[in-house]
Design an enzyme around this catalytic site. Structure first.
Site, short mmCIF file in Angstrom:
data_model
loop_
_atom_site.label_atom_id
_atom_site.label_comp_id
_atom_site.label_asym_id
_atom_site.label_seq_id
_atom_site.Cartn_x
_atom_site.Cartn_y
_atom_site.Cartn_z
N ARG A 1 0.83 -1.23 0.11
CA ARG A 1 -0.18 -0.06 0.04
C ARG A 1 0.85 1.36 -0.02
O ARG A 1 0.62 2.29 -0.32
CB ARG A 1 -0.81 -0.06 1.09
CG ARG A 1 -2.00 1.05 0.97
CD ARG A 1 -3.03 1.09 2.28
NE ARG A 1 -2.16 1.65 3.57
CZ ARG A 1 -2.08 1.23 4.60
NH1 ARG A 1 -2.60 -0.27 4.83
NH2 ARG A 1 -1.44 1.62 5.57
N TYR B 1 -13.80 19.46 -13.63
CA TYR B 1 -14.37 18.13 -13.49
C TYR B 1 -15.29 18.15 -12.41
O TYR B 1 -15.05 18.82 -11.24
CB TYR B 1 -13.04 17.22 -13.37
CG TYR B 1 -13.75 15.74 -13.47
CD1 TYR B 1 -14.24 15.04 -14.42
CD2 TYR B 1 -13.43 14.93 -12.33
CE1 TYR B 1 -14.66 13.90 -14.61
CE2 TYR B 1 -13.95 13.66 -12.40
CZ TYR B 1 -14.44 13.21 -13.31
OH TYR B 1 -14.98 11.90 -13.39
N ASP C 1 -5.09 19.83 -13.19
CA ASP C 1 -5.67 18.80 -13.89
C ASP C 1 -5.34 18.96 -15.21
O ASP C 1 -6.12 19.24 -16.09
CB ASP C 1 -7.18 18.57 -13.42
CG ASP C 1 -7.91 17.32 -13.89
OD1 ASP C 1 -7.13 16.53 -14.80
OD2 ASP C 1 -8.95 16.98 -13.49
N LYS D 1 -7.07 7.83 -18.33
CA LYS D 1 -7.38 8.32 -19.82
C LYS D 1 -6.36 7.91 -20.57
O LYS D 1 -5.92 6.92 -21.01
CB LYS D 1 -8.05 9.74 -19.67
CG LYS D 1 -8.94 10.14 -18.53
CD LYS D 1 -10.43 9.36 -18.67
CE LYS D 1 -11.15 9.35 -17.37
NZ LYS D 1 -11.45 10.74 -16.60
#
Ligand SMILES: *Cc1c(COP(=O)(O)O)cnc(C)c1O
Length: 383
Positions: free
Chosen positions: A54, A107, A177, A202
Site C-alpha cells: 500500500r 471536472y 488537472d 484516460k
C-alpha cells in the site's frame, strides 16, 4: 534529454546486464527483511527497501518514475484512480479554515469533492470563472488554486503560465488537472505550475481498461502527498502499474494520432450545415486558438460540437454505428457523450448557460481509428 517519444518507450524499464526488457509485476503485498537493522534502515527512508505494497511497490515505483519523466517532474505518486490522486493532493495542502480557489469549469468529481466533502472538514472554496482566475488568486487568502486546461466540455484554454505566475506571487500552490492534455501535448511544470494531476485512466494508460491517477511535481511538493496517500489508501495495484507502463510505450504514437484524427474530424464538422458550432483548440475559430498554439504541442483528442437542439443531439447520438456511446475519454476507441446526460446531468438551464453547455452538444474523445471511417459514421448519423 531524450525526446518524449523515446522516453515513453524506455522510461521505467529495468536496466543492467541480462535484465528483462519489460518491468516485472511484483505481485506481493509484503516484503521480507533480513534483520532488525534492515527495518531500521527502511524506517529512516530513502533506502530503496520495500515493506508493504500500500505504501510502495517496485512495479508501481517504476511506473511512477516513467510518468515523472514524461511530465518533466522530479517525482510522481500514482493512485488507484484520478479522484484518489486529487483527494490526496488537496488534503495534503488544505487544513480546516484554509481556502481553495477553484475554476468554475472543473471536472464534476473535483467540484463535488470540494463542495460536499472537504467543506465538511472546514475547507472553504472560492469559485472563479476562467477569465477571473488570475484576479481571484491576486485577491489573496488562498492556499491552493485548482484548475484545468483545456476544460470540459467547451475546451476553453487557460493561460497556464499566467495562472502559475499569479499563484507564485501570491504564495498559492498551483495544481492543474491536465488529463485532457497529457505530456507531448502539454507540459505544465515547464510553464511554472507546482503540481500536475492526471486521471491516468484516460490518455496515459490509454486503453479504457484500468482506473489510475497521478500527481507529479518537485520532490518537495510530492513527498507530503505520498506520505498522506499511505494513510488514505487509494494505492495503485502492481498489475495496473504494469499495464500503465505497457500503455506508455505507445503513448507518443497514440497522442499524435489522437491529435491528427481530432483535427481532421473537427475541420470536417465545421463544414457541415447541420453542425451549429465546433469547439476544438486547433481550429482558427476557437477563441483561444493563438494561446493554445503557444502553450500546446498539437491540440489533443477532444472535440465538442453542437447540433443545436436536444432532439437533434439524441437522434444523432442514437444513430452512431462505429463511434461508441460512452462516458470517459483517452482510449483507443472513439467515444461520444452528451454533456446534458453525462457530465452536466441535473444542471438547471441557468447552470448550463453558465457552464457554456447547450442541449445540442456532443462531446467526442477521438480514438485511433481511420479518420475517414470516423467521418463516414458521423456523416450517416447527421443525415
Ligand atoms: C476522469 C477524470 C477525472 C477523474 O479520474 P478517475 O480516474 O475517473 O478517478 C478527473 N479529472 C478529469 C478531467 C477527468 O476526465
Amino acid at each position: 534529454m531524450e525526446k518524449l517519444a523515446t522516453l515513453a518507450v524506455h522510461a521505467g524499464s529495468p536496466e543492467g546486464a541480462n535484465a528483462p526488457l519489460t518491468t516485472p509485476i511484483v505481485q506481493s503485498t509484503t516484503f521480507r527483511f533480513e534483520s532488525a537493522a534492515a527495518v531500521q534502515e527502511y524506517q529512516r527512508g530513502k533506502s530503496g527497501l520495500y515493506m508493504y505494497s500500500r505504501d510502495e511497490n517496485p512495479t508501481v515505483r517504476a511506473a511512477e518514475q516513467a510518468v515523472a519523466q514524461l511530465e518533466g517532474g522530479e517525482d510522481c505518486v500514482l493512485f488507484g484512480s484520478g479522484m484518489g490522486a486529487m483527494t490526496s493532493a488537496l488534503m495534503a495542502q488544505l487544513s480546516a479554515g484554509d481556502t481553495a480557489i477553484a475554476a468554475t469549469t472543473l471536472y464534476g468529481g473535483t467540484y463535488k469533492l470540494l463542495r460536499d466533502v472537504l467543506s465538511r472538514f472546514g475547507v472553504k472554496s472560492r469559485l472563479a470563472e476562467p477569465e477571473g482566475l488570475v484576479d481571484a488568486i491576486r485577491d489573496g487568502g488562498a492556499k491552493v488554486c485548482v484548475f484545468e486546461s483545456p476544460t470540459n466540455p467547451t475546451l476553453r484554454v487557460l493561460d497556464i503560465a499566467a495562472v502559475a505566475k499569479a499563484c507564485r506571487a501570491a504564495g498559492v500552490v498551483s495544481l492543474i488537472d491536465s488529463t485532457f492534455a497529457p505530456p507531448l501535448v502539454q507540459r505544465p511544470l515547464q510553464l511554472g505550475v507546482d503540481l500536475v494531476m492526471h486521471s491516468a485512466t484516460k490518455y496515459l494508460n490509454g486503453h479504457s481498461d484500468h482506473l489510475c491517477g497521478a500527481i507529479v511535481g518537485s520532490a518537495a511538493r510530492v513527498e507530503p502527498i505520498r506520505l498522506l496517500s499511505h494513510k488514505l489508501g487509494a494505492s495503485l495495484d502492481a498489475q495496473v502499474a504494469y499495464d500503465l507502463l505497457r500503455g506508455l510505450k505507445t503513448f507518443a504514437v497514440r497522442m499524435e494520432r489522437h491529435s491528427s484524427n481530432a483535427l481532421a474530424v473537427a475541420r470536417w464538422l465545421e463544414e457541415q450545415p447541420a453542425v451549429k458550432r465546433v469547439w476544438y483548440p486547433g481550429l482558427k475559430s476557437h477563441p483561444e486558438h493563438a494561446l493554445a498554439a503557444r502553450q500546446m504541442n498539437g491540440f489533443g483528442g477532444m472535440v465538442t460540437f453542437s447540433v443545436g437542439t436536444k432532439e437533434g443531439a439524441f437522434r444523432f447520438w442514437d444513430r452512431l454505428k462505429l463511434v461508441a456511446r460512452a462516458a470517459s475519454l483517452g482510449g483507443t476507441e472513439t467515444l461520444t457523450s452528451l454533456p446534458i446526460l453525462f457530465s452536466h446531468t441535473g444542471y438547471s438551464p441557468e447552470e448550463l448557460r453558465r457552464a457554456g453547455v447547450d442541449e445540442g452538444m456532443v462531446r467526442m474523445s477521438v480514438g485511433l481509428e481511420d479518420a475517414g471511417d470516423l467521418i463516414d459514421d458521423l456523416r450517416q448519423a447527421l443525415e
